[in-house]
Enzyme design. Structure first.
Site, PDB file in Angstrom:
ATOM      1  CG  ASP A   7       2.292  -3.527   4.451  1.00  0.00           C
ATOM      2  OD1 ASP A   7       3.435  -3.074   4.597  1.00  0.00           O
ATOM      3  OD2 ASP A   7       1.434  -2.951   3.764  1.00  0.00           O
ATOM      4  CB  SER A   8       2.883  -0.163   7.515  1.00  0.00           C
ATOM      5  OG  SER A   8       2.765   0.035   6.122  1.00  0.00           O
ATOM      6  CB  CYS A  70       6.282  -3.969   5.331  1.00  0.00           C
ATOM      7  SG  CYS A  70       6.530  -2.219   5.650  1.00  0.00           S
ATOM      8  CD  GLU A 162      -2.675   1.859   4.363  1.00  0.00           C
ATOM      9  OE1 GLU A 162      -3.560   1.813   5.215  1.00  0.00           O
ATOM     10  OE2 GLU A 162      -2.165   0.835   3.854  1.00  0.00           O
ATOM     11  CB  CYS A 194       6.690   0.437  -1.531  1.00  0.00           C
ATOM     12  SG  CYS A 194       5.273   0.744  -0.455  1.00  0.00           S
ATOM     13  CG  HIS A 196       1.080   0.356   0.329  1.00  0.00           C
ATOM     14  ND1 HIS A 196       1.817  -0.163   1.355  1.00  0.00           N
ATOM     15  CD2 HIS A 196      -0.100   0.760   0.874  1.00  0.00           C
ATOM     16  CE1 HIS A 196       1.125  -0.060   2.487  1.00  0.00           C
ATOM     17  NE2 HIS A 196      -0.049   0.491   2.217  1.00  0.00           N
TER      18      HIS A 196
HETATM   19  N1  DGL Z   1       4.044  -1.439   2.113  1.00  0.00           N
HETATM   20  C1  DGL Z   1       5.064  -0.807   2.893  1.00  0.00           C
HETATM   21  C2  DGL Z   1       6.406  -1.019   2.195  1.00  0.00           C
HETATM   22  O1  DGL Z   1       6.533  -2.007   1.475  1.00  0.00           O
HETATM   23  C3  DGL Z   1       4.593   0.578   3.133  1.00  0.00           C
HETATM   24  C4  DGL Z   1       5.422   1.406   3.924  1.00  0.00           C
HETATM   25  C5  DGL Z   1       4.746   2.525   4.662  1.00  0.00           C
HETATM   26  O2  DGL Z   1       3.911   2.248   5.532  1.00  0.00           O
HETATM   27  O3  DGL Z   1       5.132   3.670   4.416  1.00  0.00           O
HETATM   28  O4  DGL Z   1       7.348  -0.291   2.326  1.00  0.00           O
END
Ligand code: DGL
Length: 270
Positions: A7-8, A70, A162, A194, A196
């Protein structure tokens, strides 16, 4: 026999947790690209390049199969990776398809033609890049007809998570839900698009009201991975050890992850 989870940032940990519960003996190597998060406001080229670099890093850990936990990377980069970049002995799977299969009442991997489904009005909450890609609507159209999707780009939510700012994340979620409900007053289902957002799931549910079924990806992705591995056991890579890697500051990322998941998580530098 390790599998990689990417993931990011820390959002993909919601998916990792669900996979661990479903497949407790499977070693998992997690990589959070915290140095470059959020992805949701980046260009598609940028997301493609960052995602390829992260997946290569997970190959180096002995993970031939990588889950893009992600949505932004799945929406903006996965198709291009599979079509132009991925060697034949590696696999990268995204998080959209399991979610859409569940929403459209399909068995895992059922690729039969699109058909009418029970749910007609769906609210999608996702990052600006995921919403702009229209990948959700495209994948849905392959499987279902007559479903109205209203998408809300939830600017700022990933950043707040974050940064460990739960109060700001909650306020932003409530205002994004209100904005969507002005355009679609009675969604039957809401998709948290998402990884998150499950960290804020109770806020989404509260703001949407009890009548709306909230689909969250983690469990669905874990179920579909378990099914995939029974069909493709050869995709288990050579890695044997579970670990958490980050491109960001391991100390800061460990403390944020521990705060959000309410269990101790220790990251090391990628
Ligand atoms: N968890 C990522 C997603 O599912 C986050 C994306 C981001 O870094 O903006 O889209």
């Amino acid at each position: 026999m390790a599998v990689g989870v990417f993931d990011s940032g820390i959002g993909g940990l919601t998916v990792l947790d669900a996979i661990t519960r479903r497949l407790p003996d499977l070693p998992l190597v997690y990589l959070g690209d915290n140095a470059h998060a959020p992805y949701g406001v980046r260009t598609h080229d940028d997301i493609f390049n960052l995602t390829c670099a992260a997946v290569e890093r997970l190959w180096a850990e002995g993970c031939d199969l990588v889950i893009l936990a992600c949505n932004t990377a799945s929406a903006a980069a996965l198709k291009r990776m599979q079509e132009t970049w991925l060697p034949s002995d590696k696999r990268v799977l995204g998080v959209f398809v399991p979610m859409i299969e569940a929403l459209t009442e399909r068995n895992w991997g059922d690729n039969s033609p699109p058909r009418e489904v029970a749910v007609k009005h769906v609210a999608l909450f996702a990052t600006p890049a995921t919403v702009a890609s229209r990948a959700f609507q495209r994948e849905l159209a392959y499987r279902a007809i007559g479903v109205d999707v209203e998408a809300q780009p939830c600017g700022g939510v990933v950043d707040a998570i974050e940064q460990g700012d739960e109060v700001l994340a909650e306020a932003l979620v409530r205002s994004h839900v209100e904005a969507l409900l002005r355009r679609m007053p009675r969604p039957q289902a809401a998709v948290l698009g998402c990884t998150h957002y499950p960290l804020m799931e109770s806020t989404f549910q509260d703001a949407l009201g009890d009548g709306v079924k909230v689909y969250s990806q983690a469990k669905l992705v874990a179920e579909s991975l378990a099914d995939y591995l029974t069909r493709r056991p050869e995709m288990l890579g050579a890695g044997t050890e579970s670990k958490f890697l980050t491109t960001g500051d391991p100390k800061a990322v460990s403390s944020k992850a521990t705060q959000f998941l309410r269990r101790r998580i220790t990251f090391e530098a990628a």
